[in-house]
Scaffold this active site. Sequence first.
Site, PDB file in Angstrom:
ATOM      1  N   CYS A  90     -51.852   2.507-111.643  1.00  0.00           N
ATOM      2  CA  CYS A  90     -52.848   1.468-111.405  1.00  0.00           C
ATOM      3  C   CYS A  90     -52.194   0.243-110.756  1.00  0.00           C
ATOM      4  O   CYS A  90     -51.776   0.307-109.605  1.00  0.00           O
ATOM      5  CB  CYS A  90     -53.601   1.125-112.687  1.00  0.00           C
ATOM      6  SG  CYS A  90     -55.186   0.313-112.366  1.00  0.00           S
ATOM      7  N   HIS A 174     -55.911   6.604-114.479  1.00  0.00           N
ATOM      8  CA  HIS A 174     -55.241   6.558-115.775  1.00  0.00           C
ATOM      9  C   HIS A 174     -55.339   7.906-116.492  1.00  0.00           C
ATOM     10  O   HIS A 174     -56.044   8.033-117.506  1.00  0.00           O
ATOM     11  CB  HIS A 174     -55.861   5.470-116.650  1.00  0.00           C
ATOM     12  CG  HIS A 174     -55.621   4.084-116.168  1.00  0.00           C
ATOM     13  ND1 HIS A 174     -54.453   3.396-116.423  1.00  0.00           N
ATOM     14  CD2 HIS A 174     -56.399   3.250-115.435  1.00  0.00           C
ATOM     15  CE1 HIS A 174     -54.521   2.184-115.884  1.00  0.00           C
ATOM     16  NE2 HIS A 174     -55.688   2.079-115.279  1.00  0.00           N
ATOM     17  N   GLU A 176     -53.089   8.995-118.197  1.00  0.00           N
ATOM     18  CA  GLU A 176     -52.297   8.825-119.428  1.00  0.00           C
ATOM     19  C   GLU A 176     -53.161   8.406-120.608  1.00  0.00           C
ATOM     20  O   GLU A 176     -52.743   8.488-121.769  1.00  0.00           O
ATOM     21  CB  GLU A 176     -51.180   7.799-119.216  1.00  0.00           C
ATOM     22  CG  GLU A 176     -51.573   6.337-119.310  1.00  0.00           C
ATOM     23  CD  GLU A 176     -52.296   5.778-118.084  1.00  0.00           C
ATOM     24  OE1 GLU A 176     -52.572   4.569-118.056  1.00  0.00           O
ATOM     25  OE2 GLU A 176     -52.583   6.555-117.145  1.00  0.00           O
TER      26      GLU A 176
END
Length: 232
Positions: A90, A174, A176
């Site tokens: 990001c 994202h 993650e």
Amino acid sequence: MTKTGLIIRHVPHEGLAGYREPIEAAGYDLARIDVSDPAFGAIDLGEPDLLIMMGGPMGVYEQHEHPWIACQMRRLARRLDAGRPTLGVCFGAQMMAAALGARVYPGPAKEVGFHALDFVDPASPLRHLAGTPVLHWHGDTFDLPDDVDLLASTAGYPHQAFRRGNAILALQFHAEMGLDPRFEEWLRQWPDALVETGGSVEAMRALHRRLGPPAVAAGRAMIAEWLAGLPD
């Protein structure tokens, strides 16, 4: 010999999250520094075997409000020029684009929510994400730097991921996030972003519970494959 990894955290609630497992499994001893740490300006960003830069709500172009951005970008540019293994997520990806000479600027509209990427390079580690909704939470985008490969796109944000060689990987989204309790802080701090994109805190929390675990599983597979392909 143990390999070293350094996580740069721009805000406390945007950490390594689901990516920690495959990075540690690949043999990296991870350390972390926050940009608010007085020691941050003296850290040699070229030294770690792996540098990981996470997200944040600031823009690369807001250097007057965040003087550490210019300091970080100078050191990052030297690392990228040397081809040292680097992962950006990001805001971290936007920093990489800027350090490689590309323009970073506000996108056409915020992209917030869980949805699949429209294009994924099937010959890249991102192939693990194909068809899997992952979390998007951004309002900035970037031009594609020179001499990189575009790896993923969505309709609103055509530059979702890129790599230079096998060592430099930038991810706007994202993958993650999906199992990390710090997501509650995202919901607390930025409810307006959800309203602006037609969602709500309750709906996003439910999506996170349902779609987060498979997103993290796909993200971990992506990172594991990328690390396995790093040059010796």
